[in-house]
Design a protein around this motif. Sequence first.
Motif, mmCIF file in Angstrom:
data_model
loop_
_atom_site.group_PDB
_atom_site.id
_atom_site.type_symbol
_atom_site.label_atom_id
_atom_site.label_comp_id
_atom_site.label_asym_id
_atom_site.label_seq_id
_atom_site.Cartn_x
_atom_site.Cartn_y
_atom_site.Cartn_z
ATOM 1 N N ALA B 17 30.422 31.736 71.872
ATOM 2 C CA ALA B 17 29.528 30.852 71.127
ATOM 3 C C ALA B 17 29.911 29.401 71.351
ATOM 4 O O ALA B 17 29.051 28.539 71.582
ATOM 5 C CB ALA B 17 29.572 31.193 69.637
ATOM 6 N N LEU B 25 24.885 21.448 74.244
ATOM 7 C CA LEU B 25 24.990 20.068 73.784
ATOM 8 C C LEU B 25 25.027 19.098 74.961
ATOM 9 O O LEU B 25 24.517 17.991 74.883
ATOM 10 C CB LEU B 25 26.252 19.889 72.936
ATOM 11 N N PHE B 144 40.240 8.205 56.346
ATOM 12 C CA PHE B 144 40.502 6.963 57.094
ATOM 13 C C PHE B 144 40.863 5.832 56.144
ATOM 14 O O PHE B 144 41.633 4.946 56.480
ATOM 15 C CB PHE B 144 39.299 6.592 57.960
ATOM 16 N N SER B 269 39.904 23.635 59.687
ATOM 17 C CA SER B 269 38.623 23.061 60.084
ATOM 18 C C SER B 269 38.543 21.606 59.634
ATOM 19 O O SER B 269 38.157 20.721 60.394
ATOM 20 C CB SER B 269 37.479 23.873 59.476
ATOM 21 N N GLY B 273 39.243 17.843 61.999
ATOM 22 C CA GLY B 273 38.294 16.739 61.931
ATOM 23 C C GLY B 273 38.947 15.476 61.421
ATOM 24 O O GLY B 273 38.797 14.392 62.005
ATOM 25 N N LEU B 277 40.006 10.940 62.685
ATOM 26 C CA LEU B 277 39.952 9.693 61.932
ATOM 27 C C LEU B 277 41.339 9.082 61.784
ATOM 28 O O LEU B 277 41.530 7.879 61.957
ATOM 29 C CB LEU B 277 39.335 9.956 60.563
ATOM 30 N N VAL B 307 35.609 18.303 72.541
ATOM 31 C CA VAL B 307 34.935 19.245 71.639
ATOM 32 C C VAL B 307 35.343 20.675 71.980
ATOM 33 O O VAL B 307 35.676 21.481 71.103
ATOM 34 C CB VAL B 307 33.400 19.078 71.721
ATOM 35 N N ALA B 311 37.439 23.222 69.621
ATOM 36 C CA ALA B 311 36.838 24.490 69.216
ATOM 37 C C ALA B 311 37.727 25.662 69.621
ATOM 38 O O ALA B 311 37.938 26.596 68.846
ATOM 39 C CB ALA B 311 35.452 24.626 69.826
ATOM 40 N N TYR B 314 40.639 25.821 67.430
ATOM 41 C CA TYR B 314 40.274 26.347 66.126
ATOM 42 C C TYR B 314 40.171 27.877 66.163
ATOM 43 O O TYR B 314 40.621 28.572 65.254
ATOM 44 C CB TYR B 314 38.972 25.708 65.665
ATOM 45 N N THR C 121 28.382 30.851 64.598
ATOM 46 C CA THR C 121 28.593 29.922 65.709
ATOM 47 C C THR C 121 28.976 28.549 65.181
ATOM 48 O O THR C 121 29.899 27.913 65.691
ATOM 49 C CB THR C 121 27.310 29.817 66.554
ATOM 50 N N MET C 123 30.365 27.947 62.338
ATOM 51 C CA MET C 123 31.685 28.053 61.724
ATOM 52 C C MET C 123 32.806 28.156 62.755
ATOM 53 O O MET C 123 33.977 28.007 62.408
ATOM 54 C CB MET C 123 31.747 29.289 60.812
ATOM 55 N N ALA C 124 32.454 28.438 64.014
ATOM 56 C CA ALA C 124 33.494 28.557 65.042
ATOM 57 C C ALA C 124 34.063 27.193 65.403
ATOM 58 O O ALA C 124 35.093 27.107 66.059
ATOM 59 C CB ALA C 124 32.937 29.248 66.276
ATOM 60 N N PHE C 125 33.375 26.127 64.988
ATOM 61 C CA PHE C 125 33.861 24.778 65.286
ATOM 62 C C PHE C 125 34.532 24.165 64.067
ATOM 63 O O PHE C 125 34.124 24.448 62.937
ATOM 64 C CB PHE C 125 32.682 23.872 65.650
ATOM 65 N N PRO C 126 35.514 23.281 64.297
ATOM 66 C CA PRO C 126 35.929 22.421 63.194
ATOM 67 C C PRO C 126 34.725 21.552 62.853
ATOM 68 O O PRO C 126 34.114 20.954 63.750
ATOM 69 C CB PRO C 126 37.059 21.583 63.783
ATOM 70 N N LEU C 127 34.316 21.499 61.595
ATOM 71 C CA LEU C 127 32.988 20.982 61.267
ATOM 72 C C LEU C 127 32.779 19.520 61.634
ATOM 73 O O LEU C 127 31.739 19.159 62.179
ATOM 74 C CB LEU C 127 32.701 21.221 59.779
ATOM 75 N N PHE C 128 33.766 18.685 61.348
ATOM 76 C CA PHE C 128 33.580 17.267 61.657
ATOM 77 C C PHE C 128 33.445 17.054 63.164
ATOM 78 O O PHE C 128 32.668 16.231 63.632
ATOM 79 C CB PHE C 128 34.746 16.445 61.089
ATOM 80 N N VAL C 129 34.215 17.835 63.923
ATOM 81 C CA VAL C 129 34.150 17.735 65.383
ATOM 82 C C VAL C 129 32.762 18.147 65.873
ATOM 83 O O VAL C 129 32.186 17.520 66.756
ATOM 84 C CB VAL C 129 35.247 18.608 66.025
ATOM 85 N N MET C 132 30.455 15.334 65.236
ATOM 86 C CA MET C 132 30.663 14.315 66.277
ATOM 87 C C MET C 132 29.900 14.695 67.538
ATOM 88 O O MET C 132 29.214 13.870 68.148
ATOM 89 C CB MET C 132 32.155 14.239 66.638
ATOM 90 N N ALA C 133 30.053 15.970 67.947
ATOM 91 C CA ALA C 133 29.439 16.419 69.192
ATOM 92 C C ALA C 133 27.920 16.329 69.101
ATOM 93 O O ALA C 133 27.263 15.881 70.052
ATOM 94 C CB ALA C 133 29.862 17.857 69.484
ATOM 95 N N ILE C 134 27.372 16.718 67.959
ATOM 96 C CA ILE C 134 25.915 16.702 67.816
ATOM 97 C C ILE C 134 25.389 15.282 67.914
ATOM 98 O O ILE C 134 24.441 15.001 68.656
ATOM 99 C CB ILE C 134 25.496 17.344 66.478
ATOM 100 N N TYR C 210 30.732 15.568 49.928
ATOM 101 C CA TYR C 210 31.201 15.857 51.272
ATOM 102 C C TYR C 210 30.262 15.240 52.314
ATOM 103 O O TYR C 210 30.708 14.738 53.346
ATOM 104 C CB TYR C 210 31.305 17.375 51.462
ATOM 105 N N LEU C 213 31.049 11.588 52.622
ATOM 106 C CA LEU C 213 32.300 11.428 53.375
ATOM 107 C C LEU C 213 32.076 11.637 54.854
ATOM 108 O O LEU C 213 32.588 10.892 55.697
ATOM 109 C CB LEU C 213 33.316 12.480 52.908
ATOM 110 N N GLY C 217 32.531 8.938 57.719
ATOM 111 C CA GLY C 217 33.534 9.217 58.742
ATOM 112 C C GLY C 217 32.966 9.040 60.133
ATOM 113 O O GLY C 217 33.607 8.457 61.018
#
Lengths: 320, 335, 282
Positions: B17, B25, B144, B269, B273, B277, B307, B311, B314, C121, C123-129, C132-134, C210, C213, C217
């Motif tokens: 995924a 992206l 930050f 997670s 992130g 910062l 990224v 990921a 993580y 899918t 949730m497989a990412f660190p959310l802030f990252v 950023m990517a989006i 959140y 924030l 951020g």
Amino acid sequence: MSAVLDVSDFSVEFRTRSGIVRALDRVAFTVRRGETMALVGESGSGKSVTAYALLGLLDAAGRITRGRAVLEGVDLTAASPSELARIRGKRAAMIFQNPRAALNPIRPIGQQIADVLRRHAGLSRRDAMAGAIDMLKQVGIPDPARRASAYPFELSGGMCQRVMIAIAVATRPALLIADEPTTGLDVTTQAVVMDIVAKLAAETGMATILITHDLALAAERSARIAVMHAGHIVEDAATKTLLANPRHPYTRRLLAATPTAAGSLAALRSIPGNLPDLRRDDLPPCRFAARCDRRLPGCDAKLVWRTIEPAHRIACWNPA
Amino acid sequence: MRGVLWRLAGSLPALVAVIVVTFVLTRVLPGDTATYFAGPTASAESIAQIRAALGLDRPLPEQFWSYVQALMRGDLGMSLTTGQPVLVDLVNRLPASAELTLVGLLIAMGIAIPLGVLAAVKQGSLADHLCRVIVTAGVSLPVFFTGLLLVYVFYYLLGWAPAPVGRLDAFATAPNFVTGFYLIDAAIARDWETWQSAAAQIILPACTLGLFALAPIARITRASMLAVLGAEFIRTARASGLSSRTIILTYALRNALLPVVTTLGMVFSFLLGANVLVEKVFAWPGIGSYAVEALIASDGAPVQGFVLTMAILYVVLNLTIDLVNRALDPRARHS
Amino acid sequence: MSSSTLRHARHVVSENPVTGLALLLFAFFVGAAILGPSLAPYDPLASNTMRALQPPSALHWFGTDQIGRDIFSRVLVAARLDLGIAAASVALVFAMGGFAGLASGFFGGWVDMLVGRIADTIMAFPLFVLAMAIVAALGNTVPNIVLATAIINFPLYVRVARAETVQRREAGFVDAARIAGHRDMGVLLRQVGPNIMPIMVVQMSLTMGYAILNAAGLSFIGLGVRAPTPEWGIMVAEGAAFIVSGEWWVALFPGATLMTAVFCFNLLGDGVRDIVDPRRRT
């Protein structure tokens, strides 16, 4: 036979948001060496509270307001928390219902027995484990050396209850309190578990308090029965006497509701009326009065406990 | 052992995924890569040329396949800013981020777990109230901003901490590479001066991260400790007269830690992130500040590489958490 | 809102005065977001190099920044943008996640699986990252920040909406509606939807802080809102350079305002949860 535990005038209250609950009122009884006494009553009658209060296991809201409870010469009501912790598990132990939940889920069962031996018998790690394996053998767990490293979830409910018993009797306590020990077990397992308790009691002279709502179980397994109702012990007699010649109206109703003495919770519920609200400030002296058909004017004045025959006490002015 | 392998296989979907999303992206959405590479002044013709050269005119599945192949080779593209392959940059910078995150997490756990335990054991006590305040305030902290506040107070006002200029002060040199963690490498080299410099530099950013992770860990510790203390087996332990030390540490805490470990996934997670910062605030030469610099320079490949790395990291962390959970919980081992 | 809910709300507020404080702050922030531009004493974009980096004074309550802009005006005006981004993203994820969770719990089967996969899918990412990517991929704009913030909250909303829907579906009154001849979509939106609304409102108020924030951020690292637009995250980033030389006010006021706003929304979220769903109190 000498008294292992002598409870007198024992009262417990809980402070709750909605008022003070007078959970136990002047409870008194004696258990002798090797004797099994049953505490019988509906749920909410104060059987478990009695046990918890004796061992100092009440939560913060509960406190003992009066009375004495002398265990082998030591007054439990006057003992400090740390003294009580030294007594619990060593001189007085307890087993509970729902044995699987009552065991630490992520600690090997042998370890859990060894923990008690290390604490109270001061054994080394190795000796405690050897003792634990020996205890597992005594409660009839096959292949104890291997099973010692098993976790509760790997054992059946009956096996877990044997482990509980092993934990409780590991230090050869003078008193064992069994709080609904067979609830949730199937009938054959119930018998096996009770046999183990009886065997250990016979071997060590341990006194047993059997807390149950199951009159049949009490009749079968105990030498004496004390009937509780709303925080009072209403009748206390030898099992034979109590079954053959019950004197308190509540006991009579209990037995009448269970003609073959095969009493059950459902049967106990068939007694008309409810337990009174123990938070009331104007609790009647006799808490059964509202449900009683033998009520006299004097019942509203004062409650007394009378010894009507040797070793037969009742809390009633107008016994049957 | 089979369970472990099974769990490894279980993290494959997440990995797939992650790769698909990273691909989507970078290729499918607007912000055309070819236009990006050609620069703002390029003609339509040169854009088309670059498009062909990058293989962007081929069908998507084909593009995806070559993307995966490049990943397999470890080819994440070149960074326009550093002129180095992105993989090389990331490998060089990853230890800095990892060291910072781990030290931050250790600080957070070192404070949050005892605090949560204390708050649960002594309800209504000072520790309990402190715990509540930290839990509510902690999740409200913009990481930050807390970083900057710490710099102002401990560097500018008090002069206790060094300037926020990265992993070492100007006079120290990096220790020989063993793990990439300066605190460990300097200790291995017995170079205590460098160790001190590295420790002084990491303390503020790590505390910033730690403050951030404190709240969720303290909350879950308190809640799960409370739940466990009410469990029937604790009543058994008390009825057996075990010492309160044994009851709280051996019986209650070990059980209470299971949900805490599980929650660490969520904490990571947030932490990964927040790391970005914090690295920016403290000029920490990790992969987060690398990505931020690349973002500002509109340098695409490093951002993608970042990224993807985050990921994958993580996914690996979640896997580790699972394995730790199995080690702690016999029931998880058998299911 | 029924009178008993109101009474309960009053009880919650009176029992926990902090919730009252949060309400006060909330009114303050909403006021700033609505009236900010007309209340600001200075033009938030007007520079005045003669008065650069002035500490707070009666003239400039929060001081001035490196090119002499009035920080108080900028902080005040920024409220609309910061809170707007957060509110928009929460509304968006409420619609997306709420509907997806509803459908997922109601229909089960492949809908459930698809929604579950999408949530997994994310949730497989660190959310802030991921956010950023989006934003980096879609372009550096405010709507994309809104979208990114919504997407990273999507799994949470799906989970809550799905769990509530499954519970309602099993409660049986959905079957009753179906038997009465209502079509699935209608049952879904008219019968189940309103029932899960309270819990979704709780979710919205809990994630608002959140969202603020997260947006700030992103701006802090240069994504989304661009200078010279007044926005709390950017202002803190601009002030960062001056912290080490002692000009604390440039970063402090926007940062402290941001922190207070998030704190206020988190407290409010807890308060709303206590009112709607007292069982989940911790």
